[in-house]
Design a protein around this motif. Structure first.
Motif, PDB file in Angstrom:
ATOM      1  N   VAL A 149      -7.844   1.774  -0.084  1.00  0.00           N
ATOM      2  CA  VAL A 149      -6.398   1.641   0.018  1.00  0.00           C
ATOM      3  C   VAL A 149      -5.770   2.290  -1.209  1.00  0.00           C
ATOM      4  CG1 VAL A 149      -4.467   0.010   0.118  1.00  0.00           C
ATOM      5  CG2 VAL A 149      -6.597  -0.517   1.303  1.00  0.00           C
ATOM      6  N   ALA A 163      -4.880   4.689   4.394  1.00  0.00           N
ATOM      7  CA  ALA A 163      -5.999   3.811   4.061  1.00  0.00           C
ATOM      8  C   ALA A 163      -7.165   4.192   4.977  1.00  0.00           C
ATOM      9  CB  ALA A 163      -5.604   2.355   4.278  1.00  0.00           C
ATOM     10  N   LYS A 218       0.842  -1.200   0.000  1.00  0.00           N
ATOM     11  CA  LYS A 218       0.000   0.000   0.000  1.00  0.00           C
ATOM     12  C   LYS A 218       0.874   1.245   0.000  1.00  0.00           C
ATOM     13  CE  LYS A 218      -0.918   0.437   4.947  1.00  0.00           C
ATOM     14  NZ  LYS A 218      -0.167  -0.591   5.575  1.00  0.00           N
TER      15      LYS A 218
END
Length: 108
Positions: free
Chosen positions: A60, A42, A36
């Motif tokens: 995300v 996120a 990520k």
């Protein structure tokens, strides 16, 4: 060239589920994602409350949008594993209940 992209996922759980436990499980699943983007946070949030399910949204960010299909699959698996580890089942959505046993819809 900016290739930053966002993957979104909706996860439905039974209305009897503990909201804090579900949020914690989903956040745990997201926290373990090494791929990520570090530049954007996120997010896990309650998207809808219904008599048949509670729908959570998960967002995300990824650094390379061209990897969105693979990362979508990775996200789905991570969320599923986290929910399963926490003993949380998924709720069938009304429109999919006849075809599938649970509900998760994701897109990038």
């Amino acid at each position: 060239v900016d290739r930053l992209g966002r993957i979104e996922c909706s996860v439905s759980v039974p209305p009897s589920s503990d909201l804090e436990e579900v949020r914690s499980a989903l956040e745990s699943g997201v926290a373990g994602l090494e791929w990520k983007s570090q530049g954007k946070e996120a997010a896990v949030y309650v998207k809808e409350l219904g008599s048949l399910d509670i729908r959570f949204g998960v967002e995300v960010w990824i650094d390379d949008v061209t990897e969105s299909d693979q990362r979508q699959s990775d996200l789905n698996e991570a969320l599923w594993r986290s929910l399963k580890k926490a003993g949380i089942g998924m709720a069938p959505s009304p429109e999919r209940a006849r075809r599938r046993g649970g509900s998760a819809s994701c897109r990038s």
